[in-house]
Design a protein around this motif. Structure first.
Motif, PDB file in Angstrom:
ATOM      1  N   GLU A 192      46.895  44.777  32.636  1.00 56.54           N
ATOM      2  CA  GLU A 192      48.204  44.167  32.392  1.00 56.54           C
ATOM      3  C   GLU A 192      49.082  45.155  31.617  1.00 56.54           C
ATOM      4  O   GLU A 192      48.707  45.671  30.573  1.00 56.54           O
ATOM      5  N   GLY A 193      50.289  45.411  32.151  1.00 55.05           N
ATOM      6  CA  GLY A 193      51.181  46.365  31.508  1.00 55.05           C
ATOM      7  C   GLY A 193      52.020  45.798  30.384  1.00 55.05           C
ATOM      8  O   GLY A 193      52.586  46.556  29.595  1.00 55.05           O
ATOM      9  N   GLY A 194      52.095  44.488  30.280  1.00 62.52           N
ATOM     10  CA  GLY A 194      52.979  43.876  29.302  1.00 62.52           C
ATOM     11  C   GLY A 194      52.277  43.419  28.041  1.00 62.52           C
ATOM     12  O   GLY A 194      51.060  43.213  28.013  1.00 62.52           O
ATOM     13  N   THR A 195      53.051  43.250  26.998  1.00 62.60           N
ATOM     14  CA  THR A 195      52.558  42.661  25.757  1.00 62.60           C
ATOM     15  C   THR A 195      52.402  41.148  25.948  1.00 62.60           C
ATOM     16  O   THR A 195      52.822  40.586  26.961  1.00 62.60           O
ATOM     17  N   VAL A 196      51.827  40.499  24.964  1.00 64.48           N
ATOM     18  CA  VAL A 196      51.679  39.043  25.027  1.00 64.48           C
ATOM     19  C   VAL A 196      53.036  38.381  25.255  1.00 64.48           C
ATOM     20  O   VAL A 196      53.186  37.498  26.114  1.00 64.48           O
ATOM     21  N   ALA A 241      36.917  42.692  53.027  1.00 65.06           N
ATOM     22  CA  ALA A 241      36.188  43.094  51.823  1.00 65.06           C
ATOM     23  C   ALA A 241      36.316  42.005  50.766  1.00 65.06           C
ATOM     24  O   ALA A 241      37.412  41.507  50.513  1.00 65.06           O
ATOM     25  N   GLU A 242      35.205  41.652  50.165  1.00 60.78           N
ATOM     26  CA  GLU A 242      35.244  40.690  49.060  1.00 60.78           C
ATOM     27  C   GLU A 242      35.558  41.443  47.776  1.00 60.78           C
ATOM     28  O   GLU A 242      34.919  42.443  47.453  1.00 60.78           O
ATOM     29  N   ILE A 243      36.544  40.964  47.048  1.00 58.33           N
ATOM     30  CA  ILE A 243      36.968  41.644  45.823  1.00 58.33           C
ATOM     31  C   ILE A 243      36.836  40.702  44.634  1.00 58.33           C
ATOM     32  O   ILE A 243      37.294  39.560  44.678  1.00 58.33           O
ATOM     33  N   GLU A 244      36.198  41.195  43.603  1.00 55.54           N
ATOM     34  CA  GLU A 244      36.150  40.490  42.330  1.00 55.54           C
ATOM     35  C   GLU A 244      37.074  41.206  41.353  1.00 55.54           C
ATOM     36  O   GLU A 244      36.919  42.410  41.124  1.00 55.54           O
ATOM     37  N   THR A 245      38.044  40.495  40.826  1.00 53.96           N
ATOM     38  CA  THR A 245      38.978  41.108  39.888  1.00 53.96           C
ATOM     39  C   THR A 245      38.712  40.641  38.464  1.00 53.96           C
ATOM     40  O   THR A 245      38.314  39.501  38.236  1.00 53.96           O
ATOM     41  N   GLU A 246      38.930  41.548  37.548  1.00 49.47           N
ATOM     42  CA  GLU A 246      38.909  41.230  36.123  1.00 49.47           C
ATOM     43  C   GLU A 246      40.208  41.772  35.538  1.00 49.47           C
ATOM     44  O   GLU A 246      40.799  42.720  36.075  1.00 49.47           O
ATOM     45  N   ILE A 247      40.646  41.183  34.438  1.00 44.93           N
ATOM     46  CA  ILE A 247      41.915  41.569  33.829  1.00 44.93           C
ATOM     47  C   ILE A 247      41.676  42.043  32.404  1.00 44.93           C
ATOM     48  O   ILE A 247      40.886  41.436  31.666  1.00 44.93           O
ATOM     49  N   CYS A 248      42.330  43.132  32.030  1.00 45.20           N
ATOM     50  CA  CYS A 248      42.272  43.597  30.646  1.00 45.20           C
ATOM     51  C   CYS A 248      43.695  43.777  30.125  1.00 45.20           C
ATOM     52  O   CYS A 248      44.649  43.861  30.902  1.00 45.20           O
ATOM     53  N   PHE A 249      43.831  43.862  28.810  1.00 39.57           N
ATOM     54  CA  PHE A 249      45.146  43.871  28.171  1.00 39.57           C
ATOM     55  C   PHE A 249      45.260  45.036  27.181  1.00 39.57           C
ATOM     56  O   PHE A 249      45.232  44.839  25.967  1.00 39.57           O
ATOM     57  N   PRO A 250      45.378  46.261  27.692  1.00 40.55           N
ATOM     58  CA  PRO A 250      45.404  47.435  26.810  1.00 40.55           C
ATOM     59  C   PRO A 250      46.599  47.485  25.865  1.00 40.55           C
ATOM     60  O   PRO A 250      46.561  48.213  24.870  1.00 40.55           O
ATOM     61  N   ALA A 251      47.667  46.724  26.132  1.00 41.77           N
ATOM     62  CA  ALA A 251      48.831  46.726  25.241  1.00 41.77           C
ATOM     63  C   ALA A 251      48.588  45.898  23.980  1.00 41.77           C
ATOM     64  O   ALA A 251      49.311  46.048  22.996  1.00 41.77           O
ATOM     65  N   GLU A 266      47.100  44.484  20.515  1.00 38.91           N
ATOM     66  CA  GLU A 266      46.456  44.976  19.302  1.00 38.91           C
ATOM     67  C   GLU A 266      45.016  44.458  19.264  1.00 38.91           C
ATOM     68  O   GLU A 266      44.762  43.277  19.449  1.00 38.91           O
ATOM     69  N   GLY A 267      44.072  45.382  19.091  1.00 45.52           N
ATOM     70  CA  GLY A 267      42.669  44.989  19.010  1.00 45.52           C
ATOM     71  C   GLY A 267      42.057  44.588  20.334  1.00 45.52           C
ATOM     72  O   GLY A 267      41.015  43.913  20.349  1.00 45.52           O
ATOM     73  N   ALA A 268      42.670  44.977  21.444  1.00 42.52           N
ATOM     74  CA  ALA A 268      42.146  44.614  22.762  1.00 42.52           C
ATOM     75  C   ALA A 268      40.744  45.181  22.956  1.00 42.52           C
ATOM     76  O   ALA A 268      40.455  46.321  22.586  1.00 42.52           O
ATOM     77  N   VAL A 269      39.874  44.393  23.537  1.00 45.35           N
ATOM     78  CA  VAL A 269      38.526  44.840  23.875  1.00 45.35           C
ATOM     79  C   VAL A 269      38.575  45.433  25.277  1.00 45.35           C
ATOM     80  O   VAL A 269      38.788  44.718  26.259  1.00 45.35           O
ATOM     81  N   LEU A 270      38.392  46.753  25.355  1.00 42.73           N
ATOM     82  CA  LEU A 270      38.492  47.455  26.625  1.00 42.73           C
ATOM     83  C   LEU A 270      37.151  48.096  26.963  1.00 42.73           C
ATOM     84  O   LEU A 270      36.380  48.452  26.066  1.00 42.73           O
ATOM     85  N   PRO A 271      36.850  48.275  28.246  1.00 41.88           N
ATOM     86  CA  PRO A 271      35.591  48.910  28.618  1.00 41.88           C
ATOM     87  C   PRO A 271      35.546  50.363  28.146  1.00 41.88           C
ATOM     88  O   PRO A 271      36.568  51.056  28.175  1.00 41.88           O
ATOM     89  N   ASP A 272      34.372  50.808  27.717  1.00 41.19           N
ATOM     90  CA  ASP A 272      34.214  52.215  27.358  1.00 41.19           C
ATOM     91  C   ASP A 272      33.988  53.017  28.637  1.00 41.19           C
ATOM     92  O   ASP A 272      34.074  52.481  29.748  1.00 41.19           O
ATOM     93  N   ALA A 273      33.690  54.306  28.492  1.00 40.57           N
ATOM     94  CA  ALA A 273      33.530  55.169  29.667  1.00 40.57           C
ATOM     95  C   ALA A 273      32.466  54.630  30.612  1.00 40.57           C
ATOM     96  O   ALA A 273      32.667  54.567  31.838  1.00 40.57           O
TER      97      ALA A 273
END
Length: 292
Positions: A11-15, A46-56, A58-65
């Motif tokens: 997600e590119g936007g803030t809350v 193709a079957e697609i499973e999507t997940e959403i993350c929020f890098p914008a 504060e304190g977002a939990v993001l996947p590591d490498a």
């Protein structure tokens, strides 16, 4: 049995921005994007499973490498932010995109996504001195390099597309190839090779429906009037009403003619060419790695 493709939508936007968007359009940009990817995957078989993350956030939990390497692709949505302001919420997304490049995961980005990827690879983003490009981006031309790349496969050499942006990639990073351009924006699409990854992205919005575009224009009507696109809010309302009518019935020749919308833009499959091509690439790469 083949496993579903795992796509992470950033997600590119803030809350604040995404809640405002959802209040008007019914969904956040990332939820809308995830739905479009799932639908396109079904069309491709193709079957697609999507997940959403929020890098914008504060304190977002993001996947590591290691976590990022578990995804088959990452897609970055549009946003109302501006990279040239240097805000934490923007710069955090640049860091995230850099991590995705380093993980070697295929990336796609629309509008803001292109800008973030370019900045992550060492480029620069500034205000477009020619002003805002909004509604339908006209006469986008596939470059010679673009014709040889897979991003625009199936596109006419010149085409139109839904768009809304006031910024542009002003300095290309090393490893970038401009694949499409037009009079208002020199970098309408690009392939960026950086670290271990490859990014395909566009400055326009192949994912948009006309109703989604209309919802955004409704929210920024005061800006549109101030910048001279409409003389009054009532004019903007009529334009948006036409967009919604066209979304409900693409066969409305009168509305398409009034808005100057070409048949290729009315066709969702053609309109989403770049996203479809990227998903095809993601599927092929996952199969080559024995992951699909």
């Amino acid at each position: 049995m083949t496993r579903p493709l795992r796509i992470l939508v950033a997600e590119g936007g803030t809350v604040e921005l995404r809640e405002r968007h959802a209040a008007q359009s019914g969904r956040t940009p990332s939820a809308f994007y995830a739905d479009i990817l799932t639908t396109l995957g079904k069309d491709l078989g193709a079957e697609i499973e999507t997940e959403i993350c929020f890098p914008a956030d504060e304190g977002a939990v993001l996947p590591d490498a290691a976590g990022l390497e578990g995804y088959d692709g990452v897609a970055i949505t549009g946003s109302g932010l501006n990279l040239w302001k240097g805000e934490r919420s923007s710069l955090a997304q640049v860091d995230f995109a850099r991590a995705v490049f380093d993980a070697g995961v295929p990336i796609f980005g629309s509008c803001w996504g292109l800008q973030v990827a370019a900045a992550a690879a060492g480029g620069a983003v500034t205000r477009n001195p020619q002003g805002r490009e909004v509604g339908i981006a006209r006469s986008i031309r596939v470059t010679e390099a673009g014709r040889a790349a897979g991003l625009h496969q199936g596109r006419r050499e010149v085409f139109d597309a839904p768009a809304i942006h006031s910024d542009e990639v002003s300095v290309l990073p090393e490893g970038a190839t401009v694949t499409a351009t037009n009079e208002l924006c020199a970098v309408q699409a690009a392939e960026i090779r950086h670290g271990k990854g490859v990014f395909w992205g566009v400055q326009f919005h192949p994912e948009y429906t006309f109703a989604e575009l209309g919802g955004i224009l409704t929210r920024i009507t005061p800006i549109m009037v101030e910048e001279g696109f409409f003389r009054a809010p009532e004019e903007a309302g009529k334009y948006v009403a036409d967009l919604v009518a066209l979304d409900e019935d693409p066969g409305r020749k009168d509305v398409a003619w009034r808005l100057g919308v070409a048949p290729s833009v009315l066709d969702p499959k053609v309109r989403r060419t770049e996203l479809i091509n990227w998903l095809g690439r993601v599927t092929a790469e996952a199969s080559a790695r024995g992951r699909a």
